[in-house]
Design a protein around this motif. Structure first.
Motif, PDB file in Angstrom:
ATOM      1  N   LEU A 170       3.534   0.542  -7.143  1.00  0.00           N
ATOM      2  CA  LEU A 170       1.975  -0.007  -6.861  1.00  0.00           C
ATOM      3  C   LEU A 170       1.406  -0.661  -7.958  1.00  0.00           C
ATOM      4  CD1 LEU A 170       0.532  -0.427  -4.202  1.00  0.00           C
ATOM      5  CD2 LEU A 170      -0.240   1.706  -4.771  1.00  0.00           C
ATOM      6  N   SER A 171       1.367   0.274  -9.106  1.00  0.00           N
ATOM      7  CA  SER A 171       0.202  -0.128  -9.775  1.00  0.00           C
ATOM      8  C   SER A 171       0.993  -1.505 -10.698  1.00  0.00           C
ATOM      9  CB  SER A 171       0.524   1.278 -11.174  1.00  0.00           C
ATOM     10  OG  SER A 171      -0.283   2.431 -10.715  1.00  0.00           O
ATOM     11  N   TYR A 228       1.207  -1.339   0.054  1.00  0.00           N
ATOM     12  CA  TYR A 228      -0.104   0.256  -0.019  1.00  0.00           C
ATOM     13  C   TYR A 228       0.533   0.962  -0.172  1.00  0.00           C
ATOM     14  CZ  TYR A 228      -3.065   3.891   2.163  1.00  0.00           C
ATOM     15  OH  TYR A 228      -3.360   5.336   1.780  1.00  0.00           O
ATOM     16  N   LYS A 237       5.043   3.371  -4.252  1.00  0.00           N
ATOM     17  CA  LYS A 237       5.117   4.600  -5.226  1.00  0.00           C
ATOM     18  C   LYS A 237       4.611   4.225  -5.634  1.00  0.00           C
ATOM     19  CE  LYS A 237       7.853   7.088  -2.911  1.00  0.00           C
ATOM     20  NZ  LYS A 237       7.759   8.029  -1.959  1.00  0.00           N
ATOM     21  N   GLY A 238       3.920   5.051  -7.087  1.00  0.00           N
ATOM     22  CA  GLY A 238       2.822   5.174  -7.288  1.00  0.00           C
ATOM     23  C   GLY A 238       3.044   3.905  -8.547  1.00  0.00           C
ATOM     24  N   PRO A 239       3.911   3.781  -9.570  1.00  0.00           N
ATOM     25  CA  PRO A 239       4.492   3.423 -11.077  1.00  0.00           C
ATOM     26  C   PRO A 239       4.917   2.109 -10.593  1.00  0.00           C
ATOM     27  CG  PRO A 239       5.406   5.322 -11.075  1.00  0.00           C
ATOM     28  CD  PRO A 239       5.422   5.637  -9.210  1.00  0.00           C
ATOM     29  N   ARG A 287      -0.607  -4.134  -8.773  1.00  0.00           N
ATOM     30  CA  ARG A 287      -1.931  -4.352  -8.533  1.00  0.00           C
ATOM     31  C   ARG A 287      -1.322  -4.880  -9.875  1.00  0.00           C
ATOM     32  NH1 ARG A 287      -4.370   1.146  -7.569  1.00  0.00           N
ATOM     33  NH2 ARG A 287      -4.847   2.188  -5.254  1.00  0.00           N
ATOM     34  N   SER A 316      -7.608   0.038  -2.168  1.00  0.00           N
ATOM     35  CA  SER A 316      -8.582   0.735  -1.807  1.00  0.00           C
ATOM     36  C   SER A 316      -9.127   1.598  -1.057  1.00  0.00           C
ATOM     37  CB  SER A 316      -9.701   0.992  -3.238  1.00  0.00           C
ATOM     38  OG  SER A 316      -8.771   0.543  -4.292  1.00  0.00           O
TER      39      SER A 316
END
Length: 303
Positions: free
Chosen positions: A114-115, A107, A110-112, A118, A192
């Protein structure tokens, strides 16, 4: 007064017009729902009281509860019910716990990154069942499968194991595959849910000296309970309805050791042509799912 009455009439007419428009937009979905969900459900319950083969010249004979009585004397149904319960009891808790653990770990990435995680975890969910089954069937192959190769190379296995053809291992192989295809959506949902946790509550608890375990159980866990309940329900339903993997990998074998209620419904209806008997099994399965879902809702509300 007249002006007020006119305003009220216009408001009522507007509400009626908007309601009519809403129902017109809903009509296609409503037709689909009634035609492909409600009517088949009613027919399922109705034909479960008949000796129904649905053949061209066959006549349905009303037999009352005989199909339901026969179920509890059918060793194959009892074994398929036992296998289904084992799948549910093992896969549902492990999927929920593992998904929550993975979501908690990734969680804060960092953004990339984490993406990317996912995408990796969600990929089996959107991959076709046939493609997944082909890959796992190769991995479990008793001659050149990767599990036998690694096991023998590591000295764990002395000889090749027919994973999907041995009663001792076949069901557990199905559970493993089901687990890997079931964790993707819960992980995304938990990420989320953790993102929606009020950070002010977490910060206040940290100021009061709460450690990570206390933060999770006292703050985060209660706030993500609705998500947990949803995951429990959908995972339970998916586990009860396990069919595609068994159809593609074992066809219920060996010796019915991987039969589930869903597969036995298919086998009874489309192999034995006993549609009334299969529908009786469908009704029993629906009752099991409804009762278990209701228990999960009640326990979640109490917490």
């Amino acid at each position: 007064m007249a002006k007020s009455a006119n305003t009220t009439d216009r408001s009522r007419a507007l509400v009626i017009r908007e309601t009519r428009s809403a129902y017109l937009f809903l009509l296609p979905s409503l037709i689909f729902f009634v035609g492909f969900v409600i009517i088949p459900m009613v027919l399922c319950v109705y034909t479960s009281f008949f000796d129904s083969t649905m053949g061209k010249d066959a006549k349905d004979v009303f037999i009352g509860f005989s199909n339901y009585a026969e179920l509890w004397n059918d060793p194959i149904f009892l074994r398929s019910l036992k296998n289904t319960i084992i799948i549910v009891v093992v896969s549902v808790p492990t999927v929920c716990v593992f998904s929550l653990w993975v979501a908690s770990v990734i969680y804060n990435l960092k953004g990339p990154v984490l993406s990317a995680f996912r995408c990796i975890f969600y990929l089996p969910v959107v991959t076709g069942s046939v493609a997944v089954a082909v890959v796992w069937k190769w991995m479990f192959n008793n001659y050149y499968g990767i599990f036998n190769y690694v096991g023998k190379a590591a000295g764990i296995l002395d000889s090749n194991i027919n994973w999907l053809g041995d009663e001792r291992f076949a069901l557990w192989c199905i559970i493993l595959i089901l687990f890997t295809t079931s964790v993707g959506q819960p992980i995304v949902l938990y990420i989320s849910a953790l993102g929606n946790v009020d950070t002010t509550l977490v910060e206040a608890a940290e100021v009061d000296g709460a450690n990570k375990i206390q933060l999770f159980w006292k703050i985060k866990w209660p706030l993500i309970m609705p998500t947990t309940l949803y995951i429990l329900v959908i995972t339970t339903i998916n586990s009860f309805q396990c069919f595609a993997l068994i159809q593609l990998l074992t066809s219920g074998g060996p010796n019915h050791s991987t039969d589930t209620v869903m597969y036995y419904i298919y086998y009874s209806a489309f192999k034995l042509y006993r549609y009334g008997y299969a529908n009786a099994m469908g009704v029993i399965l629906a009752i099991f799912i409804a009762v278990l879902s209701a228990v999960q809702f009640k326990l979640a509300k109490e917490k």
